[in-house]
Design a protein around this motif. Structure first.
Motif, PDB file in Angstrom:
ATOM      1  N   ILE A  21      23.971   7.246  26.271  1.00 11.27           N
ATOM      2  CA  ILE A  21      24.494   8.623  25.797  1.00 11.27           C
ATOM      3  C   ILE A  21      25.957   8.686  26.158  1.00 11.27           C
ATOM      4  O   ILE A  21      26.887   8.951  25.070  1.00 11.27           O
ATOM      5  N   GLN A  22      26.577   8.063  27.185  1.00 18.46           N
ATOM      6  CA  GLN A  22      27.982   7.919  27.278  1.00 18.46           C
ATOM      7  C   GLN A  22      28.648   6.736  26.633  1.00 18.46           C
ATOM      8  O   GLN A  22      30.303   6.761  26.470  1.00 18.46           O
TER       9      GLN A  22
ATOM     10  N   HIS B 138      32.376  11.531  21.087  1.00 14.85           N
ATOM     11  CA  HIS B 138      31.880  13.199  20.649  1.00 14.85           C
ATOM     12  C   HIS B 138      31.548  13.572  19.483  1.00 14.85           C
ATOM     13  O   HIS B 138      30.299  14.299  19.291  1.00 14.85           O
TER      14      HIS B 138
ATOM     15  N   MET C  25      28.055  11.963  18.959  1.00 18.31           N
ATOM     16  CA  MET C  25      26.976  12.484  19.709  1.00 18.31           C
ATOM     17  C   MET C  25      26.660  13.929  18.948  1.00 18.31           C
ATOM     18  O   MET C  25      25.547  14.352  19.257  1.00 18.31           O
TER      19      MET C  25
ATOM     20  N   VAL D  40      24.135  13.022  16.523  1.00 18.96           N
ATOM     21  CA  VAL D  40      23.062  12.755  17.322  1.00 18.96           C
ATOM     22  C   VAL D  40      22.093  13.710  17.394  1.00 18.96           C
ATOM     23  O   VAL D  40      20.658  13.907  17.577  1.00 18.96           O
ATOM     24  N   ARG D  41      22.776  14.848  18.108  1.00 21.58           N
ATOM     25  CA  ARG D  41      22.079  16.042  18.504  1.00 21.58           C
ATOM     26  C   ARG D  41      21.427  16.654  17.200  1.00 21.58           C
ATOM     27  O   ARG D  41      20.371  17.282  17.185  1.00 21.58           O
TER      28      ARG D  41
ATOM     29  N   LEU E 153      18.877  14.721  24.784  1.00 24.45           N
ATOM     30  CA  LEU E 153      19.687  14.365  23.694  1.00 24.45           C
ATOM     31  C   LEU E 153      20.342  15.939  23.489  1.00 24.45           C
ATOM     32  O   LEU E 153      21.673  16.104  22.878  1.00 24.45           O
TER      33      LEU E 153
ATOM     34  N   GLU F  29      26.598  18.850  27.160  1.00 24.14           N
ATOM     35  CA  GLU F  29      27.253  17.584  28.149  1.00 24.14           C
ATOM     36  C   GLU F  29      27.296  18.134  29.510  1.00 24.14           C
ATOM     37  O   GLU F  29      26.631  17.423  30.453  1.00 24.14           O
TER      38      GLU F  29
ATOM     39  N   VAL G 272      20.110   6.378  23.641  1.00 17.91           N
ATOM     40  CA  VAL G 272      20.259   6.848  22.168  1.00 17.91           C
ATOM     41  C   VAL G 272      19.087   6.115  21.420  1.00 17.91           C
ATOM     42  O   VAL G 272      19.271   4.964  21.389  1.00 17.91           O
TER      43      VAL G 272
ATOM     44  N   HIS H  79      31.897   3.358  19.696  1.00 21.41           N
ATOM     45  CA  HIS H  79      30.822   2.918  20.213  1.00 21.41           C
ATOM     46  C   HIS H  79      31.176   1.902  21.382  1.00 21.41           C
ATOM     47  O   HIS H  79      31.345   0.601  20.677  1.00 21.41           O
TER      48      HIS H  79
END
Length: 682
Positions: free
Chosen positions: A288-289, A293, A296, A299-300, A456, A460, A537, A650
Motif C-alpha cells: 500500500i505504501q 496518493h 491509491m 485503487v480505493r 484498501l 490512511e 494491492v 510506484h
C-alpha cells in the motif's frame, strides 16, 4: 468410481491486463484414476530441465507470515512433532470475550449501545446509492453535464461482474429518483453502447459464458468441498490468486459448486489456519505504501466496486452508516479523532503516520508487556487507569509523564480504552458492519479477498493505526510460551474493542453466545495472522489502475480507436532485443545524475540497485557513505521508483523483473531515490 475432480490454473500471459483475460483460463479436468495421476506426476517431475525462466511464468513462493508464525516454526525441532494450533477458543477465551463486552457496556452506558439510540443513521432511499457512486468515482453517471468520454474512463477498466454491480446501484438509484418525481440518470447501458466505450470495454464484459446464479447454492455447499486439497481434513496450504478480480473468482466458485460431487466427503472446519501461498507476478508485490496518493485514490475506487460485486455474489447484506455530529471530548488524547491527533503530532514529528501517544504506548508494551502473563486479558486497576488517563492528558505533550510507574496490565487497558473511545470506529462507521459480516463467509480465500479490499478502503490514518495495532498483537502471540496468550486468546479479547462501537449498531452480541464470539474472534485472528498479505494491492487492481491512467487521456483514447482502424506502420523493436534504460538518480545531496542499465529477461530491481551501490556509493572514487560511531560506513537505503506513463509513482519491489516492467509501461521513467523513513504502521 471414487474419481475426483481436480482444478487446474492455466499459465497466464505476461501482460498485466488481467481484466481482459477470459475466465475460461480456469480449466476443470476430471481424473478418474488416482493411480494414473500419481504416475503422471512422477513422470513429469523426472523430466524437469534447467532453463531460463519464461516471461510468462509466475514464480510461486510462500507469503511471509507474521512473526508469530515465524516464531512457531523456529521453535519446532526435528525430532519433536509440530505444535498443534488451537482449533477453537477455549472456555477461558469465551469468558474473556464476554467480560470485555461487559466492560465496554459499562464504560459506554447501556443507552449508548442501544441500536435505537445511535449517533449514526442509515442513508435515506437513494442517498446510499448516490454516495456509493461518488465514492467509486462514478458520480458522472448521474450528472447531465459530463460527456460520454468522461463516463467511459473508469467503466472501461471494469470486468463484467464489476460492471453489473455498478448497474444494480444505478437501477436502485433510478428507482428511488422516480419515486421522488425526479428525472432518472442516464442508463449505464447507454454509455456502454457508445462507440467510444465499445472500443475500450474488456472482453469479459462482452462474454456471456459466466453464470448469473446467486451464491445461495455455494452457501449451502462451500467451494472447499470441490477442491481435492480440502478433502477429509483442513488444508495445510492455501493458494491465493490476485491476478483475477476477486468477484470474478467468486463467479468461478459458483460454477464449480454446481458440478456433481459424488463420493466427495464434506470437509469439516477445524479452525486451524493454513499457510497462504501467493503466486508472485513478475512485476513484483505492490504494498500500500508503495503507491502515490493519486494512484491509491483510484485503487480505493476500484476496490469499492469489486467489494460491492463480491458482497452481491456472497449475498452479504451490508448497510453503510454515517456518523452524526458528535460532541468531541475536551481532551488531548482519549476521545479525539485520529485526524486531529495526527494534525497535532505531525507538527512535532512531520513523518509520523500514527498518533504519537499510541506509538509511545505500543513501544512501552513491547518492551515491558509482551512477556507479562495474561497481557491484554488480565484487567488493570480501574482507579489507577483513571488516574493514569488524567495524568497523560495533562503531561504527555509536556514530556513530564513517567512510564516507569505504569504496570503492563494498566498500559494494556489504556490501549483498549484508547481504541474504543475514538469518536468514530477504527474500522470506520461506513465499513464496520462489512468487517463484521466477513465472519459469515464460509471460504477462507473469500474471507481474505474481502478483508484485503476492506483494508484498501480504509482512510490512511485508520489503516496505519490498525496496522500498528496488529503488528503489536502479532508480537504478543509470538511470545505465547511466556505470556500464555495464543492467537485465539488475543483475538477474542480484541474483537469486541474493534467491532463494538457506540456510534454504529452491531449484531455482534446477538444470537448464540459461543457462536457469535467465535465468529468475531475468527475475523480478528485473520487480521492478525495474514496482515502482511492484507496490506498489499492485488495485481488485478494494479492492472486496472494502469489502464485507468491510460484511458484518462482523451488523446490516448482516440489514438487507440484510430489504431484499430489503421494498423501502426512504425517499426517495432524485435522481441528478442534487450534494450538499455537510462535511470535517473536523485539520492538527496549525495548523488544526482544518471546511469545506464542493460535489460534482459532475468534482471531484477535488486540487480539494478546492486550496480548503483557499486558504481556510485561504494566505489573508491565515489564513496558516499557516512561514518558511524563504531567506525563502520553506512549507506542510504535507496529504492527504484517507476514514475509517469500509466502510473503516478510506484516504489518497485526488489523482485520486479525489469524487462516485464518496461514492456508494461514503456513511457515511464525510472528514478533511484532514498526510501522514506518507514515507521510503525506503514
Amino acid at each position: 468410481m471414487g474419481g475426483r475432480e481436480k482444478v487446474e490454473l492455466s499459465r497466464m500471459e505476461p501482460k498485466m491486463h488481467f481484466s481482459h483475460l477470459r475466465l475460461n483460463n480456469f480449466k476443470l479436468r476430471l481424473d478418474h484414476n488416482p493411480t494414473c495421476e500419481k504416475k503422471r506426476m512422477k513422470k513429469t517431475s523426472s523430466k524437469k530441465k534447467a532453463r531460463d525462466p519464461s516471461p510468462t511464468e509466475m514464480s510461486v513462493e510462500p507469503w511471509a507470515s507474521p512473526q508469530d508464525q515465524a516464531a512457531a516454526e523456529h521453535a519446532r525441532s526435528k525430532n519433536s512433532p509440530p505444535a498443534q494450533e488451537q482449533e477453537q477458543p477455549d472456555k477461558l477465551c469465551l469468558e474473556s470475550f464476554w467480560s470485555e463486552v461487559e466492560t465496554i457496556r459499562q464504560g459506554c452506558g447501556e443507552a449508548d449501545l442501544d441500536p435505537t439510540r445511535r449517533d449514526s443513521r442509515q442513508s435515506e432511499e437513494g442517498e446510499q446509492e448516490e454516495q456509493w457512486l461518488a465514492d467509486a468515482g462514478l458520480s458522472t453517471l448521474i450528472s447531465e453535464d459530463s460527456e460520454d468520454v468522461d463516463k467511459a474512463v473508469l467503466l472501461s477498466t471494469l470486468t463484467r461482474t464489476q460492471a453489473e454491480a455498478v448497474q444494480r446501484r444505478l437501477d436502485s438509484y433510478t428507482l428511488s429518483r422516480r419515486k421522488k418525481n425526479k428525472l432518472p440518470p442516464r442508463d449505464v447501458r447507454d454509455i456502454f453502447s457508445s462507440p467510444i466505450t465499445q472500443a475500450l470495454l474488456p472482453e469479459s464484459q462482452n462474454s456471456k459464458d459466466l453464470p448469473q446464479k446467486s451464491m445461495a447454492s455455494v452457501a449451502k455447499m462451500p467451494f472447499s468441498a470441490v477442491s481435492p486439497e480440502h478433502q477429509r481434513a483442513a488444508p495445510k496450504e492455501e493458494f491465493l490468486i490476485t491476478d483475477i478480480a476477486y468477484c470474478e473468482q467468486a463467479v468461478i466458485f459458483i460454477k464449480q459448486a454446481n458440478f456433481p460431487l459424488n463420493n466427495i466427503p464434506y470437509r469439516k472446519e477445524d479452525g486451524t489456519l493454513p499457510r497462504v501461498i501467493c503466486p508472485k507476478c513478475r512485476l513484483g508485490v505492490t504494498r500500500i505504501q508503495d503507491l502515490s496518493h493519486a494512484d491509491m485514490k483510484k485503487v480505493r475506487q476500484l476496490a469499492l466496486i469489486d467489494m460491492t460485486a463480491l458482497c452481491d455474489l456472497l449475498e452479504l447484506e451490508v448497510k453503510r452508516h454515517k456518523t452524526g455530529k458528535r460532541k468531541i471530548a475536551e481532551s488531548t488524547l482519549f476521545g479525539v479523532p485520529l485526524s486531529t491527533l495526527l494534525e497535532t503530532d505531525q507538527k512535532i514529528r512531520p513523518n509520523t503516520s500514527i498518533p504519537l501517544f499510541l506509538h509511545t504506548l505500543l513501544s512501552f508494551l513491547e518492551k515491558k508487556g509482551v512477556d507479562s502473563e495474561g497481557i491484554l486479558r488480565v484487567p488493570g486497576s480501574q482507579s489507577r487507569i483513571k488516574l493514569l488517563q488524567q495524568n497523560l492528558e495533562a503531561n504527555f505533550y509536556r514530556s513530564r509523564f513517567n512510564w516507569d510507574e505504569v504496570s503492563p496490565n494498566d498500559a494494556a487497558a489504556l490501549l483498549k480504552k484508547f481504541i474504543r473511545e475514538l469518536p468514530d470506529p477504527l474500522l470506520t462507521a461506513e465499513y464496520l458492519n462489512t468487517f463484521s459480516a466477513v465472519r459469515d463467509i464460509t471460504e477462507l480465500r473469500q474471507k481474505l479477498h474481502m478483508l484485503n479490499l476492506l483494508i484498501l478502503l480504509l482512510p490512511e490514518p485508520n489503516r496505519s493505526t490498525l496496522k500498528a495495532l496488529l503488528e503489536f498483537l502479532s508480537k504478543v502471540v509470538s511470545r505465547e510460551k511466556k505470556n500464555r496468550m495464543n492467537l485465539w486468546a488475543v483475538a477474542t479479547i480484541m474483537a469486541p474493542n474493534l467491532f463494538l462501537h457506540k456510534a454504529v449498531p452491531s449484531r455482534l452480541t446477538d444470537g448464540a453466545e459461543k457462536g457469535q464470539a467465535e465468529k468475531a474472534a475468527d475475523v480478528m485472528r485473520l487480521l492478525i495472522r495474514y496482515q502482511d498479505l492484507l496490506w498489499t494491492v492485488p495485481n488485478f487492481l494494479m492492472s486496472q489502475v494502469r489502464r485507468l491512467n491510460e484511458n484518462s487521456n482523451r488523446r490516448y483514447q482516440f489514438k487507440n480507436l484510430l489504431r484499430k482502424i489503421q494498423p501502426d506502420s512504425r517499426e517495432k523493436p524485435e522481441k528478442n532485443s534487450e534494450p538499455r534504460r537510462t535511470i535517473k538518480i536523485q539520492v538527496g545531496d549525495l548523488v544526482n545524475g544518471t546511469m545506464e542499465f542493460q535489460l534482459n529477461i532475468n534482471c531484477r530491481t535488486s540487480d539494478l540497485l546492486a550496480q548503483f551501490y557499486r558504481q556510485f556509493l561504494r566505489s573508491p572514487e565515489n564513496g558516499k557513505g557516512k561514518m558511524r560511531r563504531n567506525g563502520s560506513v553506512g549507506y542510504p537505503d535507496c529504492a527504484l521508483y517507476e514514475v509517469g506513463g500509466n502510473i503516478g509513482e510506484h516504489c518497485l519491489d526488489t523482485e520486479t523483473h525489469l524487462l516485464d516492467l518496461y514492456n508494461s509501461n514503456p513511457g515511464g521513467e525510472w528514478v533511484i531515490k532514498t526510501k522514506p523513513n518507514g515507521g510503525r504502521g506503514q
